[in-house]
Design a protein around this motif. Structure first.
Motif, PDB file in Angstrom:
ATOM      1  N   ARG A 233       0.498  -1.162  -0.524  1.00  9.95           N
ATOM      2  CA  ARG A 233      -0.096  -0.088   0.630  1.00  9.95           C
ATOM      3  C   ARG A 233       0.859   1.501  -0.132  1.00  9.95           C
ATOM      4  O   ARG A 233       0.717   1.941  -0.557  1.00  9.95           O
ATOM      5  CB  ARG A 233      -1.135  -0.162   0.939  1.00  9.95           C
ATOM      6  N   CYS A 234       1.483   1.296   0.709  1.00  8.83           N
ATOM      7  CA  CYS A 234       2.983   2.222   0.530  1.00  8.83           C
ATOM      8  C   CYS A 234       3.681   2.343  -0.503  1.00  8.83           C
ATOM      9  O   CYS A 234       3.847   3.928  -0.690  1.00  8.83           O
ATOM     10  CB  CYS A 234       4.270   2.151   2.603  1.00  8.83           C
ATOM     11  N   TRP A 235       3.875   1.313  -1.038  1.00  6.30           N
ATOM     12  CA  TRP A 235       4.629   1.509  -2.084  1.00  6.30           C
ATOM     13  C   TRP A 235       4.188   2.314  -3.624  1.00  6.30           C
ATOM     14  O   TRP A 235       4.129   2.893  -4.179  1.00  6.30           O
ATOM     15  CB  TRP A 235       4.687   0.427  -2.296  1.00  6.30           C
ATOM     16  N   ILE A 236       2.826   1.547  -3.640  1.00 10.41           N
ATOM     17  CA  ILE A 236       1.689   2.038  -5.118  1.00 10.41           C
ATOM     18  C   ILE A 236       1.081   3.461  -4.386  1.00 10.41           C
ATOM     19  O   ILE A 236       0.983   3.991  -5.298  1.00 10.41           O
ATOM     20  CB  ILE A 236       0.489   0.988  -4.781  1.00 10.41           C
ATOM     21  N   GLY A 237       1.048   3.936  -3.138  1.00 11.08           N
ATOM     22  CA  GLY A 237      -0.032   4.872  -2.155  1.00 11.08           C
ATOM     23  C   GLY A 237       1.489   6.435  -2.426  1.00 11.08           C
ATOM     24  O   GLY A 237       0.366   7.271  -3.078  1.00 11.08           O
ATOM     25  N   LEU A 238       2.356   6.099  -2.721  1.00  9.14           N
ATOM     26  CA  LEU A 238       3.436   6.746  -2.993  1.00  9.14           C
ATOM     27  C   LEU A 238       3.804   6.897  -4.857  1.00  9.14           C
ATOM     28  O   LEU A 238       4.924   8.236  -4.779  1.00  9.14           O
ATOM     29  CB  LEU A 238       4.457   7.136  -1.984  1.00  9.14           C
TER      30      LEU A 238
END
Length: 270
Positions: A233-238
């Motif tokens: 989620r962090c990788w995609i969200g940023l």
């Protein structure tokens, strides 16, 4: 003369109670809701219910307390000050009564996590009094303090201290990584200077920590899975493509993520 009388009889604007009685930080609801839901799900007990009610009282009391103290420091007393005092007293009474009931019903001591969480709560209160509630350290300290609630609830039902502290660790990892991720994401969305690396490194560290707990048999695969999802989620969200997501939707996404973590931890500790 008529104008003077009209001005003299003008009623003051009504006080808006919602901004006084309820927190303005919507993310705080998921922060306090996750440990309550997880604690009661893992170890339901009458004492756990009363501890949850006490935590809600303390959580709700923070907003009117900040407003009242802010007015005191200005040397002013507004209509909202009176209402803030009333809400502080009301929420405080709920908290004290609920703590008393929890102590009455608890078959086991639940104080150690509370004592350990006090320094984090003091740090948050320090920043609150300086009107710096949005400072990173304040948010992190507050998240860690409220995450201890799950440990308190399960200890009241008979969990050992070390098992309760492990539960606190898992919730703290989720809360801390979420705060850093959301702060960086919002800054990037506003085209403000920010680096993605701290959020990614922090999520990776949390994932490695959970993998270590898995290797010693303290958690099972559902916990590792949800923390892997947090990293993704962090990788995609940023990523640049995701930054156009409206801020309210980001908040909804984080509530869903917190619920997934609760479910993962619940089934990963059974």
């Amino acid at each position: 003369m008529q104008q003077h009388n009209s001005a003299a009889t003008t009623k003051p604007a009504p006080v808006r109670l919602r901004p006084i009685a309820l927190p303005i930080e919507h993310g705080g609801w998921s922060m306090v809701g996750a440990p309550i839901a997880l604690g009661l799900w893992l170890a339901p007990s009458p004492a756990g219910f009363w501890l949850s009610l006490a935590a809600l009282g303390a959580f709700l009391g923070r907003q009117p307390l900040k407003l009242a103290i802010s007015d005191y420091r200005r040397g002013k007393r507004y209509p909202r000050t009176v209402w803030a005092e009333r809400f502080v007293l009301g929420y405080g009474a709920i908290t004290l009564i609920a703590v008393g009931m929890a102590w009455w019903y608890a078959a086991f001591s639940f104080w150690p996590p509370i004592i350990l969480a006090v320094p984090f709560a003091v740090v948050q209160l320090f920043f609150d009094l300086r009107k710096q509630s949005r400072a990173l350290l304040a948010e992190l300290a507050g998240a860690i303090a409220i995450s201890a609630l799950a440990a308190v609830i399960v200890m009241a039902a008979g969990w050992t201290l070390w098992s309760a502290l492990g539960l606190w660790l898992l919730l703290s990892l989720q809360a801390v990584t979420a705060i850093v991720y959301v702060r960086i994401r919002l800054r990037l969305a506003r085209n403000e200077p920010a680096h993605r690396a701290p959020a990614l490194i922090l999520h990776l560290a949390a994932l490695v920590t959970v993998a270590g707990l898995l290797s010693i048999g303290w958690v099972s695969w559902p916990v590792l899975l949800v923390f892997a999802l947090l990293f993704m989620r962090c990788w995609i969200g940023l990523s640049p493509r995701s930054l156009a997501t409206p801020t309210p939707l980001v908040g909804v996404q984080e509530v869903i993520v917190a619920l997934l973590v609760v479910v993962g931890i619940r089934f990963g500790l059974s």
